[in-house]
Scaffold this active site. Sequence first.
Site, PDB file in Angstrom:
ATOM      1  N   LYS A  26       0.832  -1.211   0.000  1.00 27.08           N
ATOM      2  CA  LYS A  26       0.000   0.000   0.000  1.00 27.08           C
ATOM      3  C   LYS A  26       0.862   1.255   0.000  1.00 27.08           C
ATOM      4  O   LYS A  26       0.657   2.185  -0.788  1.00 27.08           O
ATOM      5  CB  LYS A  26      -0.937  -0.002   1.213  1.00 27.08           C
ATOM      6  CG  LYS A  26      -1.968   1.126   1.201  1.00 27.08           C
ATOM      7  CD  LYS A  26      -2.724   1.198   2.521  1.00 27.08           C
ATOM      8  CE  LYS A  26      -3.564  -0.028   2.762  1.00 27.08           C
ATOM      9  NZ  LYS A  26      -4.779  -0.073   1.920  1.00 27.08           N
ATOM     10  N   ARG A  96      -3.838   2.856   8.459  1.00 25.53           N
ATOM     11  CA  ARG A  96      -4.084   1.561   7.822  1.00 25.53           C
ATOM     12  C   ARG A  96      -2.815   0.728   7.800  1.00 25.53           C
ATOM     13  O   ARG A  96      -1.706   1.245   7.777  1.00 25.53           O
ATOM     14  CB  ARG A  96      -4.563   1.738   6.368  1.00 25.53           C
ATOM     15  CG  ARG A  96      -5.817   2.578   6.187  1.00 25.53           C
ATOM     16  CD  ARG A  96      -6.066   2.784   4.692  1.00 25.53           C
ATOM     17  NE  ARG A  96      -7.100   3.760   4.412  1.00 25.53           N
ATOM     18  CZ  ARG A  96      -8.354   3.460   4.081  1.00 25.53           C
ATOM     19  NH1 ARG A  96      -8.726   2.202   4.015  1.00 25.53           N
ATOM     20  NH2 ARG A  96      -9.233   4.413   3.830  1.00 25.53           N
ATOM     21  N   GLY A 105      -8.280  -7.409   4.497  1.00 21.68           N
ATOM     22  CA  GLY A 105      -9.142  -7.560   5.655  1.00 21.68           C
ATOM     23  C   GLY A 105      -8.525  -8.247   6.854  1.00 21.68           C
ATOM     24  O   GLY A 105      -9.160  -8.400   7.889  1.00 21.68           O
ATOM     25  N   MET A 107      -5.790  -7.335   8.656  1.00 16.79           N
ATOM     26  CA  MET A 107      -5.257  -6.453   9.703  1.00 16.79           C
ATOM     27  C   MET A 107      -6.171  -5.251   9.876  1.00 16.79           C
ATOM     28  O   MET A 107      -7.185  -5.129   9.214  1.00 16.79           O
ATOM     29  CB  MET A 107      -3.815  -6.063   9.358  1.00 16.79           C
ATOM     30  CG  MET A 107      -2.844  -7.234   9.492  1.00 16.79           C
ATOM     31  SD  MET A 107      -1.166  -6.803   9.031  1.00 16.79           S
ATOM     32  CE  MET A 107      -1.304  -6.593   7.266  1.00 16.79           C
ATOM     33  N   ARG A 352      -3.369  -1.679  -6.084  1.00 11.15           N
ATOM     34  CA  ARG A 352      -2.542  -2.879  -5.880  1.00 11.15           C
ATOM     35  C   ARG A 352      -2.908  -3.875  -6.960  1.00 11.15           C
ATOM     36  O   ARG A 352      -3.987  -3.789  -7.564  1.00 11.15           O
ATOM     37  CB  ARG A 352      -2.785  -3.483  -4.496  1.00 11.15           C
ATOM     38  CG  ARG A 352      -4.215  -3.938  -4.243  1.00 11.15           C
ATOM     39  CD  ARG A 352      -4.423  -4.366  -2.806  1.00 11.15           C
ATOM     40  NE  ARG A 352      -5.832  -4.647  -2.523  1.00 11.15           N
ATOM     41  CZ  ARG A 352      -6.322  -4.857  -1.310  1.00 11.15           C
ATOM     42  NH1 ARG A 352      -5.522  -4.790  -0.266  1.00 11.15           N
ATOM     43  NH2 ARG A 352      -7.610  -5.108  -1.138  1.00 11.15           N
ATOM     44  N   HIS A 468     -16.038  -8.717   1.669  1.00 10.46           N
ATOM     45  CA  HIS A 468     -15.000  -9.579   2.246  1.00 10.46           C
ATOM     46  C   HIS A 468     -15.158 -11.010   1.756  1.00 10.46           C
ATOM     47  O   HIS A 468     -14.187 -11.663   1.337  1.00 10.46           O
ATOM     48  CB  HIS A 468     -15.077  -9.534   3.779  1.00 10.46           C
ATOM     49  CG  HIS A 468     -14.127 -10.445   4.462  1.00 10.46           C
ATOM     50  ND1 HIS A 468     -14.466 -11.731   4.837  1.00 10.46           N
ATOM     51  CD2 HIS A 468     -12.830 -10.287   4.812  1.00 10.46           C
ATOM     52  CE1 HIS A 468     -13.421 -12.314   5.403  1.00 10.46           C
ATOM     53  NE2 HIS A 468     -12.425 -11.454   5.397  1.00 10.46           N
ATOM     54  N   SER A 777      13.620 -43.148  -8.714  1.00  8.97           N
ATOM     55  CA  SER A 777      12.436 -42.328  -8.517  1.00  8.97           C
ATOM     56  C   SER A 777      12.277 -42.117  -7.017  1.00  8.97           C
ATOM     57  O   SER A 777      12.126 -43.081  -6.266  1.00  8.97           O
ATOM     58  CB  SER A 777      11.195 -43.021  -9.082  1.00  8.97           C
ATOM     59  OG  SER A 777      10.057 -42.211  -8.904  1.00  8.97           O
ATOM     60  N   CYS A 844       8.186 -39.259  -7.392  1.00  4.74           N
ATOM     61  CA  CYS A 844       6.819 -39.737  -7.612  1.00  4.74           C
ATOM     62  C   CYS A 844       5.959 -39.656  -6.359  1.00  4.74           C
ATOM     63  O   CYS A 844       4.844 -40.178  -6.339  1.00  4.74           O
ATOM     64  CB  CYS A 844       6.817 -41.167  -8.152  1.00  4.74           C
ATOM     65  SG  CYS A 844       7.594 -42.362  -7.049  1.00  4.74           S
ATOM     66  N   TYR A 864      12.372 -35.383 -14.099  1.00  3.66           N
ATOM     67  CA  TYR A 864      10.920 -35.241 -14.171  1.00  3.66           C
ATOM     68  C   TYR A 864      10.334 -35.272 -12.767  1.00  3.66           C
ATOM     69  O   TYR A 864      10.977 -35.695 -11.805  1.00  3.66           O
ATOM     70  CB  TYR A 864      10.283 -36.364 -15.009  1.00  3.66           C
ATOM     71  CG  TYR A 864      10.350 -37.727 -14.356  1.00  3.66           C
ATOM     72  CD1 TYR A 864       9.318 -38.176 -13.531  1.00  3.66           C
ATOM     73  CD2 TYR A 864      11.446 -38.562 -14.550  1.00  3.66           C
ATOM     74  CE1 TYR A 864       9.375 -39.403 -12.917  1.00  3.66           C
ATOM     75  CE2 TYR A 864      11.514 -39.800 -13.939  1.00  3.66           C
ATOM     76  CZ  TYR A 864      10.473 -40.223 -13.121  1.00  3.66           C
ATOM     77  OH  TYR A 864      10.531 -41.450 -12.505  1.00  3.66           O
TER      78      TYR A 864
END
Length: 972
Positions: A26, A96, A105, A107, A352, A468, A777, A844, A864
């Site tokens: 912010k 804020r 929402g 804080m 933001r 919210h 693996s 895996c 992989y």
Amino acid sequence: MAKWVYSFGNGKADGRADMRNLLGGKGANLAEMSSLGLPVPPGFTITTEVCTAYYANDRRYPCELDAQVGSALKRVEEITSRKFGDSQVPLLVSVRSGARASMPGMMDTVLNLGLNDVTVAGLATETGDMRFAYDSYRRFIQMYGDVVLGIDHHHFEELLDLHKAECGVTLDTELTAENLKSLVVSYRKKVKEELGREFPQDVNEQLWGAIGAVFSSWMNQRAITYRRLHQIPEDWGTAVNVQAMVFGNMGDDCATGVAFTRDPSTGENAFYGEYLINAQGEDVVAGIRTPQHLTVKGKLANKSKLLAMEEVMPEVFGQLETIRSKLEGHYHDMQDIEFTVQKGRLYMLQTRNGKRTAAAALKIAVDMVREGLIGQAEAVKRIDPAALDQLLHPTLDPKAPRQILARGLPASPGAASGIVVFSADEAEARAGKGEGVILVRVETSPEDIHGMHAARGILTTRGGMTSHAAVVARGMGRPCVSGAGEIRIDYGARTMNVRNMTVKAGDRITLDGGTGEVFLGEVPTIQPAMSDDFAELMGWADGFRKMGVWANAETPLDAKMAKRFGAEGIGLCRTEHMFFDPERILSVREMIMAEDRDGRQRPLTKLLPVQRQDFIELFRIMDGLPVTIRLLDPPLHEFLPHSDAEMTELAKASGKEVAALRARAARLREVNPMLGHRGCRLAVTYPEIYEMQARAIFEAAVSVTKETGTPVVPEVMIPLIADKVEFKLMADLVENVAKAVREETQADVEYTIGTMIELPRACLRAGEIAERAEFFSFGTNDLTQTTYGLSRDDAGNFLDEYEKKKLITRDPFVSIDEDGVGELMKIAAERGRNVRPDIKLGICGEHGGDPASVRFCARLGLDYVSCSPYRVPIARLAAAQAALAQSGAAKPPKALARKPASDDRHRRVLITGRRSAGKRVSTGAAAARAKPAARKMASPPKKAKPGRKPAAKPKRTPPRPPKKPSGRPRKK
């Protein structure tokens, strides 16, 4: 001297957008907007470093902070020509929070700070509007009393409701100045009643109280929960932003609103948002009043009768449209903005990067590439891999019958069914028992965060598209219907009523977050269809990534789903899962309960054709892609008969007495079955089990190769190996079966043999095991269990406490423990490659679909990852992001440009190594990157000598497995 405070306003700023770590999101963006010349009320930001110091020094501030805050406040006074605490032209401020990561929402915020019995009179005189002044004062006392003084807000809400009833009005806006003045007196009496002291009248005391409350809110329970859910480090801290107030509640030429520069639900390039006339910002997001749409298009789409801002304030709306374009052009991303209109003048309070659904994120990223705002690499990096889950789950079947209960706003897309619960605590408790729940509330608040996370969907009777509930649900990927105003909730009776219908707690309902509809009962669903945007972005991702992505699958349905989601092979076929079918379990039990080989052979003979058909189906579906089959690895107790009925059924099938079977089962039962007679140990004692499975694999490979003309190259994986002697015994067994099948069929099938690395000892002796094993693996589920010495089935009972007490940062069964388990993986990879440089390495365990674990695997250089089918797209995207992070690449290599999928389907590559010269094999495990050569069943390989690197082997290259239907060709 350390700089703790950064000022902004009047077209200037001490900070910049790239200082978000110091100023929070912010504060950094307020500074940036001010420097861009946008109408930003002046203010200052107290840095996140103050928050860190505050907690490190027993909640004490740095000694220089007081003077720096005073100096910055004086600058705000100069810009606004107002004075803090002045009786005639008082400066009021908002206080804020603002962390570097958006935490909507979570804080605390305080508005209208600086009002007291003196300044409220001055404000009334200056503005000529006593009602506005006392409305602001009562709001301030309520907010400050709740956030700073710790008086529960319901005390103030009850007084407000009572006051409205006494005055005979329904809405807050109907209260007169005198009514509000009286309400302020009631509020102040309540403060003294609760605290034993007066509401603070010193404006500096108010300011420092609010600053302390914001810093303290960094450690409130809802913020802690949010950080845990989103992996936000605690030591980041929050900044505090103090800013001159502008007022949207001074009359009908004033307003406040929230807007997104694109639709956060769909990603459509259309201005999207809501506003309220004569209101303050909290009114919009709190759901206290039903907001109006910004645009006429939005109004018509939602069938609203309330006038759009485009109609009511066309000039201001035009200014907002211009700012929308300027912000998107500057930030190159969709923005979430807050604004206030005071007496016809527009002020920007925040911008933001906006929260969005996964579908919207994909569309926005792809559209911005087409618009030239960002490149492909940035688009790939911008999508949260875990958010793709939102796109991969069922939606309501449009043909299914349904009974409409109510309608609200389509706040967050997706569909969900579950039982009705009316509290966040009950949602969490029942979800913890495995029940699907729908959280139903009049409106949600940040205190409901745990229940929202636990619920399958969220329904509220108040609030709009930026309430919210809507914002948090979209971020979590939960379906949400908000503002279903025709529903009346009775928390005491635990019911909700719509016209003449009553739904009780425990009844089942269905939400369609895409349409805003609520249905009675459970409505059937259909599988999601992937959009063109999804396919395009995943194609870009595949162009960047270096790791292959395979799937864990053992059923035809799983295999088909895996291919549909882009899996390049099966990295784990768990054969024990194939035997739990009721028609098979009896034969398996008969085999296990047999006393000798002959007794086991009869049920194995019955299982062979069934198992062979299993593999035939998988090989057909995968169509030449690699299939890694793990031989049987059940904890033995999972197959033992337990009930009297199971014993009787087995006795009938085997011809044995029940008493004899009970005695045999008792001998086989283990104290710790997860570390007992399982994996390769089962085949050491009962080798005929693995012989049957190996035969089924090779006969299936021969059959499908002949049937399709596409060579099948199975990978046979031996589980739970601890050393090379075990592996040699098992590999010899498999090779002997392969040789026998070749002699019987006169067919050549190539294959590889490797092991699952899931024991710490196997990691430490990986070099010796790699003398024979052609692939590793990592079975990280069991490797985590055996490294930590705990059971993943029981760890949930206490790991939460470990996280709360900061003994661990994250559940090691969710993300790989890089320091412990990861170190063992690193040792195994290094020692395996030292002996066999071209050994293929993969993972895996369930970690294969966790983005953080995928990034670790990329850093380790694995070939992989393999994961559940629904997590394949997540792994593909995470692997691409990992490659981009390592290389900093901005665009895919030219050789990886996409081509039609038909070019890839039957690609063949030559591989070097132990096989007949000129043989071509499918683009499977061994072939994928000139990795260890697949052996023919006729010719077992020569064993490599420890420490020697075969000269003929190619260098290990980045993995690029065979293609799935995205159509990107491999380098040749």
